[in-house]
Structures are given as C-alpha cells and as structure tokens.
Design a protein around this motif. Sequence first.
Motif, PDB file in Angstrom:
ATOM      1  N   SER A 193       0.837  -1.200   0.000  1.00  0.00           N
ATOM      2  CA  SER A 193       0.000   0.000   0.000  1.00  0.00           C
ATOM      3  C   SER A 193       0.875   1.255   0.000  1.00  0.00           C
ATOM      4  CB  SER A 193      -0.958  -0.006   1.186  1.00  0.00           C
ATOM      5  OG  SER A 193      -0.236  -0.022   2.396  1.00  0.00           O
ATOM      6  N   SER A 194       2.024   1.182   0.636  1.00  0.00           N
ATOM      7  CA  SER A 194       2.943   2.323   0.673  1.00  0.00           C
ATOM      8  C   SER A 194       3.446   2.677  -0.732  1.00  0.00           C
ATOM      9  CB  SER A 194       4.118   2.015   1.595  1.00  0.00           C
ATOM     10  OG  SER A 194       5.065   3.046   1.541  1.00  0.00           O
ATOM     11  N   PHE A 195       3.819   1.658  -1.504  1.00  0.00           N
ATOM     12  CA  PHE A 195       4.301   1.872  -2.871  1.00  0.00           C
ATOM     13  C   PHE A 195       3.196   2.491  -3.718  1.00  0.00           C
ATOM     14  CE2 PHE A 195       5.031   0.352  -7.246  1.00  0.00           C
ATOM     15  CZ  PHE A 195       6.312   0.835  -7.462  1.00  0.00           C
ATOM     16  N   ARG A 196       1.995   1.943  -3.617  1.00  0.00           N
ATOM     17  CA  ARG A 196       0.867   2.458  -4.401  1.00  0.00           C
ATOM     18  C   ARG A 196       0.521   3.888  -3.985  1.00  0.00           C
ATOM     19  NH1 ARG A 196      -0.933  -2.701  -3.346  1.00  0.00           N
ATOM     20  NH2 ARG A 196      -2.469  -1.942  -1.862  1.00  0.00           N
ATOM     21  N   GLN A 197       0.487   4.132  -2.674  1.00  0.00           N
ATOM     22  CA  GLN A 197       0.146   5.462  -2.171  1.00  0.00           C
ATOM     23  C   GLN A 197       1.195   6.495  -2.572  1.00  0.00           C
ATOM     24  OE1 GLN A 197      -2.591   6.559  -0.835  1.00  0.00           O
ATOM     25  NE2 GLN A 197      -1.883   8.597  -0.329  1.00  0.00           N
ATOM     26  N   THR A 198       2.457   6.131  -2.475  1.00  0.00           N
ATOM     27  CA  THR A 198       3.532   7.050  -2.862  1.00  0.00           C
ATOM     28  C   THR A 198       3.397   7.450  -4.319  1.00  0.00           C
ATOM     29  OG1 THR A 198       5.039   6.166  -1.189  1.00  0.00           O
ATOM     30  CG2 THR A 198       6.047   7.285  -3.077  1.00  0.00           C
ATOM     31  N   ASN A 199       3.127   6.479  -5.173  1.00  0.00           N
ATOM     32  CA  ASN A 199       2.990   6.786  -6.604  1.00  0.00           C
ATOM     33  C   ASN A 199       1.723   7.575  -6.904  1.00  0.00           C
ATOM     34  OD1 ASN A 199       5.249   5.683  -8.353  1.00  0.00           O
ATOM     35  ND2 ASN A 199       4.921   4.093  -6.824  1.00  0.00           N
ATOM     36  N   THR A 200       0.673   7.332  -6.159  1.00  0.00           N
ATOM     37  CA  THR A 200      -0.552   8.111  -6.340  1.00  0.00           C
ATOM     38  C   THR A 200      -0.300   9.573  -5.978  1.00  0.00           C
ATOM     39  OG1 THR A 200      -1.954   6.186  -5.946  1.00  0.00           O
ATOM     40  CG2 THR A 200      -2.963   8.347  -5.625  1.00  0.00           C
ATOM     41  N   VAL A 201       0.381   9.800  -4.871  1.00  0.00           N
ATOM     42  CA  VAL A 201       0.679  11.172  -4.432  1.00  0.00           C
ATOM     43  C   VAL A 201       1.584  11.874  -5.444  1.00  0.00           C
ATOM     44  CG1 VAL A 201       1.871  12.537  -2.650  1.00  0.00           C
ATOM     45  CG2 VAL A 201       0.287  10.712  -1.984  1.00  0.00           C
ATOM     46  N   ILE A 202       2.634  11.203  -5.877  1.00  0.00           N
ATOM     47  CA  ILE A 202       3.559  11.826  -6.825  1.00  0.00           C
ATOM     48  C   ILE A 202       2.846  12.136  -8.144  1.00  0.00           C
ATOM     49  CG2 ILE A 202       5.646  11.471  -8.213  1.00  0.00           C
ATOM     50  CD1 ILE A 202       6.761   9.873  -5.802  1.00  0.00           C
ATOM     51  N   THR A 203       2.029  11.210  -8.622  1.00  0.00           N
ATOM     52  CA  THR A 203       1.294  11.449  -9.865  1.00  0.00           C
ATOM     53  C   THR A 203       0.322  12.611  -9.695  1.00  0.00           C
ATOM     54  OG1 THR A 203       1.563   9.163 -10.577  1.00  0.00           O
ATOM     55  CG2 THR A 203      -0.228  10.399 -11.588  1.00  0.00           C
TER      56      THR A 203
END
Length: 183
Positions: A117-127
Amino acid sequence: MSILLAFAPFIVFAAVDRLVGPTEGLVAGALTSLALLVRDWVSPGRTPKLLEIGTALLFGGMALYAVLGNPDWSIMAVRLRVDAGLLLIVLGTLAIGRPFTQQYAREKVPAAYWDSSSFRQTNTVITAVWALAFLVMVLADLVLLYMPDVHPRVGIIATVLALVGAIKFTGWYPERAKHPAPG
C-alpha cells in the motif's frame, strides 16, 4: 531519470514550436514519442509506459490533424491543447488506478514492494503532484490565450515553477514516505 526522459517529446515540441512553428513542433513531438516507444519495445527488460503511449497518441493525432486539416491555431492554442492533453493522460492513469509514475518506480524498486500500500500510495501522491503541475500549466496557457495584455513571461515562470516543483517533489517524497516524521 527515465521519468524525465518521458517528457522529452514535450521539450522537443516546445523548442521546435518556438523556433519553427506549431505544426513542426507537433510533428517533432510525435517523432520523439515514437522513438521512445520503439526504444521500449526493443530494449530488453523495458516495456512501453502509459505516459509514453498517451504522449504518442496525443502528438501523433494532433500532428496528423495539423498537417491534414491545416487548422488556424495560434501557438498558445496549440500549447493549451498539448498541456491539456498531458493533464488528461496523467489524470487518466489516476482514474484507472495505475498512476503513471508507478511504471517508472518499478524499474528502481524491488518487485517485493510493488503490491504494498505504501508503494501504491507514494505513486498516487507523486502522480497527483504532476497533475497539479500540469493544471498550473493549463491555467497559465488559458491566461495567456484569453488575456493578451499579460506578459508571456508570466506563463514561462508559472510553467518552470510547476515543473521544477514536481521534479523536486518526485525526488524528495519517496524517502519522506518511507520515513515519516515522528508525530
């Protein structure tokens, strides 16, 4: 670094647009997009990315229309369409749950973390931050298009600040997300 290379078609478009004209800029952006796609198709361990596919479709479609339809677009109108297209591509990757940065991050992050979830959340925020930067660019284009008394430097400054901010955030946030401040 490969995420920044994905924006090469936009940089090429902007340079050629400014030096030669919008139609030539669109064709140059389309050719650059296609070169990136071919690179990904033929390079071992690489696959075409959503951003690169969307960019090729955007520039290819606009270049084809510009060459065949000979529209009477101003330089600012073309830039608005390009920037709005980029914003839509990025928002589309968020809407389908595949933030465009995730494909680039997977090239650097071990596969064991991809489903976290951390990887997905990080990429969602950056995008989302990149989407915000592109929204700023679209708004700057609109201001320059519909308020001709505004100096073009305002659009340039807004664009540069938005892109530099997104680039810096992309470099800073993953480490911050890994190690949140104690609270």
